[in-house]
Design an enzyme around this catalytic site. Structure first.
Site, short mmCIF file in Angstrom:
data_model
loop_
_atom_site.label_atom_id
_atom_site.label_comp_id
_atom_site.label_asym_id
_atom_site.label_seq_id
_atom_site.Cartn_x
_atom_site.Cartn_y
_atom_site.Cartn_z
CG ASP A 7 -0.20 0.42 2.65
OD1 ASP A 7 0.95 0.33 2.87
OD2 ASP A 7 -1.18 0.53 3.53
CB CYS A 64 1.02 -2.18 4.75
SG CYS A 64 0.94 -3.03 6.23
CB THR A 66 2.59 -1.90 10.84
OG1 THR A 66 1.31 -2.51 10.24
CG2 THR A 66 2.31 -0.40 11.46
CG HIS A 97 11.41 -23.59 12.34
ND1 HIS A 97 11.22 -23.59 13.98
CD2 HIS A 97 12.47 -24.12 12.15
CE1 HIS A 97 12.50 -23.82 14.27
NE2 HIS A 97 13.30 -24.03 13.12
CG HIS A 133 9.79 -27.81 11.40
ND1 HIS A 133 9.41 -26.97 12.41
CD2 HIS A 133 11.12 -27.91 11.32
CE1 HIS A 133 10.33 -26.82 13.19
NE2 HIS A 133 11.59 -27.37 12.68
C1 RB5 Z 1 -1.76 2.92 6.39
O1 RB5 Z 1 -2.00 4.14 6.99
C2 RB5 Z 1 -1.72 1.86 7.36
O2 RB5 Z 1 -2.60 1.60 8.17
C3 RB5 Z 1 -1.13 0.66 6.76
O3 RB5 Z 1 -0.02 0.81 6.07
C4 RB5 Z 1 -0.83 -0.78 7.69
O4 RB5 Z 1 0.46 -0.22 8.48
C5 RB5 Z 1 -1.78 -1.03 8.35
O5 RB5 Z 1 -1.47 -2.24 9.06
#
Ligand code: RB5
Length: 142
Positions: A7, A64, A66, A97, A133
């Site tokens: 994203d 993304c 995080t 694993h 595993h």
């Molecule tokens: C976008 O702002 C953010 O929420 C997305 O990139 C991600 O971190 C969501 O888990």
């Protein structure tokens, strides 16, 4: 073939990873997004997950902000084992694993140098193929 998806929070890191894949001569298919304009990460997680389940791609890399939302989405698909990694130890362990077929990264969490090392570790570590595993992976799908 490696499936890529991100994203807006992962777009810049994806460019670094594309540069690495090109340098290594590794084939990839980029499912988007294509800029830092805000988009919804589930769209790209689904495209990458489906490309693996269809057999078009063997592994995927999802990014993304995080790495959390995009990995949660990918893991909704039976047969997808998406591992959110912030270090090379986890990237190696999840291949050995869990036979993870998707690497998830946080573009706002790891810097490009570390991220590329994580990608390198993930792509170059084979599954251990050990029975214990395999048995545990089988149980994930039950
Ligand atoms: C976008 O702002 C953010 O929420 C997305 O990139 C991600 O971190 C969501 O888990």
């Amino acid at each position: 073939m490696i499936a890529l998806g991100c994203d807006h929070g992962g777009y810049e890191l994806k460019q670094e990873i594309i540069a690495y894949l090109k340098k290594e001569g590794l084939e990839y298919k980029d499912f988007g997004c294509d800029s830092t304009a805000a988009v919804d990460y589930p769209v790209y997680a689904k495209l990458v997950a489906k490309s693996i389940l269809d057999g078009e791609c063997e592994k995927g890399i999802l990014i993304c902000g995080t790495g959390i939302g995009i990995s949660i989405t990918a893991n909704k698909f039976p047969g997808i084992r998406a591992a959110l990694c912030t270090d090379c130890f986890c990237a190696e362990a999840t291949r050995l694993h869990n036979d993870a077929n998707v690497l998830a990264l946080g573009g706002r969490v790891v810097g490009p140098g570390l991220a590329v090392k994580i990608v390198e570790t993930f792509l170059n570590t084979p599954f251990s193929n050990e029975e214990r595993h395999k048995n545990r992976i089988r149980q994930i799908e039950e």
